[in-house]
Design a protein around this motif. Structure first.
Motif, PDB file in Angstrom:
ATOM      1  N   TYR A  51       0.353  -1.428   0.099  1.00  0.00           N
ATOM      2  CA  TYR A  51       0.020   0.031  -0.230  1.00  0.00           C
ATOM      3  C   TYR A  51       0.810   1.047   0.140  1.00  0.00           C
ATOM      4  CZ  TYR A  51      -3.865  -3.490   1.071  1.00  0.00           C
ATOM      5  OH  TYR A  51      -4.512  -4.280   1.437  1.00  0.00           O
ATOM      6  N   ARG A  52       0.760   1.974  -1.193  1.00  0.00           N
ATOM      7  CA  ARG A  52       1.479   3.390  -0.912  1.00  0.00           C
ATOM      8  C   ARG A  52       0.626   4.637  -1.052  1.00  0.00           C
ATOM      9  NH1 ARG A  52       5.935   2.870  -4.427  1.00  0.00           N
ATOM     10  NH2 ARG A  52       6.038   0.031  -5.297  1.00  0.00           N
ATOM     11  N   CYS A  53       1.267   5.578  -0.480  1.00  0.00           N
ATOM     12  CA  CYS A  53       0.892   6.593   0.042  1.00  0.00           C
ATOM     13  C   CYS A  53       0.139   7.353  -1.657  1.00  0.00           C
ATOM     14  CB  CYS A  53       1.868   8.037   0.587  1.00  0.00           C
ATOM     15  SG  CYS A  53       1.528   9.882   0.373  1.00  0.00           S
ATOM     16  N   ARG A  54      -0.936   7.409  -1.407  1.00  0.00           N
ATOM     17  CA  ARG A  54      -1.297   8.509  -2.841  1.00  0.00           C
ATOM     18  C   ARG A  54      -0.943   9.785  -3.534  1.00  0.00           C
ATOM     19  NH1 ARG A  54      -8.135   7.490  -3.942  1.00  0.00           N
ATOM     20  NH2 ARG A  54      -7.742   5.594  -2.769  1.00  0.00           N
ATOM     21  N   GLY A  55      -0.181  10.574  -2.353  1.00  0.00           N
ATOM     22  CA  GLY A  55       0.341  11.542  -2.403  1.00  0.00           C
ATOM     23  C   GLY A  55       1.053  11.636  -3.191  1.00  0.00           C
ATOM     24  N   CYS A  56       2.303  10.441  -2.913  1.00  0.00           N
ATOM     25  CA  CYS A  56       3.007  10.117  -3.055  1.00  0.00           C
ATOM     26  C   CYS A  56       4.253   9.057  -3.992  1.00  0.00           C
ATOM     27  CB  CYS A  56       4.448  11.276  -1.941  1.00  0.00           C
ATOM     28  SG  CYS A  56       4.860  10.220  -0.874  1.00  0.00           S
ATOM     29  N   GLY A  57       3.459   8.345  -3.318  1.00  0.00           N
ATOM     30  CA  GLY A  57       3.964   6.878  -3.767  1.00  0.00           C
ATOM     31  C   GLY A  57       4.738   6.094  -3.009  1.00  0.00           C
ATOM     32  N   ALA A  58       5.424   6.712  -1.804  1.00  0.00           N
ATOM     33  CA  ALA A  58       6.026   5.622  -0.970  1.00  0.00           C
ATOM     34  C   ALA A  58       5.536   4.257  -0.467  1.00  0.00           C
ATOM     35  CB  ALA A  58       6.638   6.998   0.194  1.00  0.00           C
ATOM     36  N   GLU A  59       6.689   4.067  -0.587  1.00  0.00           N
ATOM     37  CA  GLU A  59       5.767   2.226   0.145  1.00  0.00           C
ATOM     38  C   GLU A  59       5.579   2.589   1.729  1.00  0.00           C
ATOM     39  OE1 GLU A  59       7.524  -1.373  -0.353  1.00  0.00           O
ATOM     40  OE2 GLU A  59       8.282  -0.801  -2.910  1.00  0.00           O
ATOM     41  N   LEU A  60       3.656   2.485   2.481  1.00  0.00           N
ATOM     42  CA  LEU A  60       3.884   3.026   3.589  1.00  0.00           C
ATOM     43  C   LEU A  60       3.376   1.449   4.041  1.00  0.00           C
ATOM     44  CD1 LEU A  60       2.033   5.474   3.299  1.00  0.00           C
ATOM     45  CD2 LEU A  60       4.117   5.607   3.576  1.00  0.00           C
ATOM     46  N   PHE A  61       2.673   0.344   3.792  1.00  0.00           N
ATOM     47  CA  PHE A  61       2.216  -0.737   4.814  1.00  0.00           C
ATOM     48  C   PHE A  61       2.300  -2.067   3.488  1.00  0.00           C
ATOM     49  CE2 PHE A  61      -0.043   3.121   6.565  1.00  0.00           C
ATOM     50  CZ  PHE A  61       0.418   2.884   7.720  1.00  0.00           C
ATOM     51  N   SER A  62       2.512  -2.630   4.283  1.00  0.00           N
ATOM     52  CA  SER A  62       1.857  -4.167   3.225  1.00  0.00           C
ATOM     53  C   SER A  62       0.916  -4.838   4.256  1.00  0.00           C
ATOM     54  CB  SER A  62       3.365  -4.975   3.681  1.00  0.00           C
ATOM     55  OG  SER A  62       3.132  -6.698   3.396  1.00  0.00           O
ATOM     56  N   SER A  63       0.230  -5.819   2.836  1.00  0.00           N
ATOM     57  CA  SER A  63      -0.630  -6.211   2.581  1.00  0.00           C
ATOM     58  C   SER A  63      -0.301  -7.530   4.152  1.00  0.00           C
ATOM     59  CB  SER A  63      -1.127  -7.118   1.777  1.00  0.00           C
ATOM     60  OG  SER A  63       0.161  -8.140   1.215  1.00  0.00           O
ATOM     61  N   GLN A  64       0.609  -8.183   4.258  1.00  0.00           N
ATOM     62  CA  GLN A  64       1.466  -9.027   5.592  1.00  0.00           C
ATOM     63  C   GLN A  64       1.343  -8.433   7.056  1.00  0.00           C
ATOM     64  OE1 GLN A  64       5.282  -9.948   4.442  1.00  0.00           O
ATOM     65  NE2 GLN A  64       4.689 -10.542   2.875  1.00  0.00           N
ATOM     66  N   THR A  65       0.810  -7.313   6.664  1.00  0.00           N
ATOM     67  CA  THR A  65       1.246  -6.477   8.292  1.00  0.00           C
ATOM     68  C   THR A  65      -0.865  -6.534   8.318  1.00  0.00           C
ATOM     69  OG1 THR A  65       1.643  -4.687   7.927  1.00  0.00           O
ATOM     70  CG2 THR A  65       3.333  -6.065   8.717  1.00  0.00           C
ATOM     71  N   LYS A  66      -1.495  -6.421   6.895  1.00  0.00           N
ATOM     72  CA  LYS A  66      -2.947  -6.210   7.312  1.00  0.00           C
ATOM     73  C   LYS A  66      -3.654  -6.398   8.053  1.00  0.00           C
ATOM     74  CE  LYS A  66      -6.568  -3.928   4.198  1.00  0.00           C
ATOM     75  NZ  LYS A  66      -7.048  -4.447   4.710  1.00  0.00           N
ATOM     76  N   PHE A  67      -5.457  -6.956   8.782  1.00  0.00           N
ATOM     77  CA  PHE A  67      -5.930  -7.314   9.615  1.00  0.00           C
ATOM     78  C   PHE A  67      -7.163  -7.137   9.248  1.00  0.00           C
ATOM     79  CE2 PHE A  67      -6.151  -5.646  13.490  1.00  0.00           C
ATOM     80  CZ  PHE A  67      -5.084  -4.163  13.369  1.00  0.00           C
ATOM     81  N   GLU A  68      -8.143  -8.062  10.183  1.00  0.00           N
ATOM     82  CA  GLU A  68      -9.868  -7.768  10.251  1.00  0.00           C
ATOM     83  C   GLU A  68      -9.635  -6.862  11.718  1.00  0.00           C
ATOM     84  OE1 GLU A  68     -12.585  -5.360   9.610  1.00  0.00           O
ATOM     85  OE2 GLU A  68     -11.840  -6.414   7.737  1.00  0.00           O
ATOM     86  N   SER A  69      -9.618  -5.386  11.286  1.00  0.00           N
ATOM     87  CA  SER A  69     -10.460  -4.962  12.621  1.00  0.00           C
ATOM     88  C   SER A  69     -11.937  -4.703  12.907  1.00  0.00           C
ATOM     89  CB  SER A  69      -9.229  -3.361  12.535  1.00  0.00           C
ATOM     90  OG  SER A  69     -10.113  -2.669  12.038  1.00  0.00           O
ATOM     91  N   GLY A  70     -12.653  -4.628  11.886  1.00  0.00           N
ATOM     92  CA  GLY A  70     -14.045  -4.542  12.873  1.00  0.00           C
ATOM     93  C   GLY A  70     -14.520  -3.079  12.645  1.00  0.00           C
TER      94      GLY A  70
END
Ligand code: FE
Length: 140
Positions: A51-70
């Motif tokens: 997941y990149r920043c929509r403003g500047c394209g920097a890599e910010l987050f990986s799908s590997q650390t994404k979780f369902e928080s509710g």
């Protein structure tokens, strides 16, 4: 962040940001708006990628650390590298929260809470509108 990376900070005028970003991305990234829960494009996004920043394209987050928080917002246990994101105290809306900001362009991303499920104990609650999902070549 090392000095070299710091030197590539992205700085644009408000006019430029307005011209480049769609309305919602502008409201979130540049005006610290929060998208309504369960409305963002990436709440239920599950594929592998970055997941990149929509403003500047920097890599910010990986799908590997994404979780369902509710919570109704994309949630991560950690940023992809800690230097990619800066934290600020946010005292708006009669609360004290920790705001997460893109280190490269200063764009508002969301907030960080200390009730996360991983080793970090953090829950990075991030607006979809601040992100671009990059599934790369392997994306289904
Ligand atoms: Fe950025």
């Amino acid at each position: 962040m090392d000095p070299q990376q710091k030197s590539v900070k992205v700085e644009k005028s408000d006019e430029q940001w307005r011209a480049e970003l769609d309305e919602q991305a502008y409201a979130v990234l540049r005006q610290a708006a929060t998208e309504a829960p369960w409305t963002g494009a990436y709440v239920d996004q599950k594929g592998d990628g970055v997941y990149r920043c929509r403003g500047c394209g920097a890599e910010l987050f990986s799908s590997q650390t994404k979780f369902e928080s509710g919570s109704g917002w994309p949630s991560f246990t950690d940023p992809v590298v800690s230097d990619a994101v800066e934290l600020k105290e946010d005292r708006s809306h009669f609360m004290v929260r920790t705001e997460a900001v893109c280190a490269r362009c200063g764009g508002h991303l969301g907030h960080v809470f200390d009730d996360g499920p991983g080793d970090s104990g953090q829950r990075w609650c991030i607006n979809s509108a601040a992100l671009d999902f990059d599934g790369g070549a392997d994306a289904a």
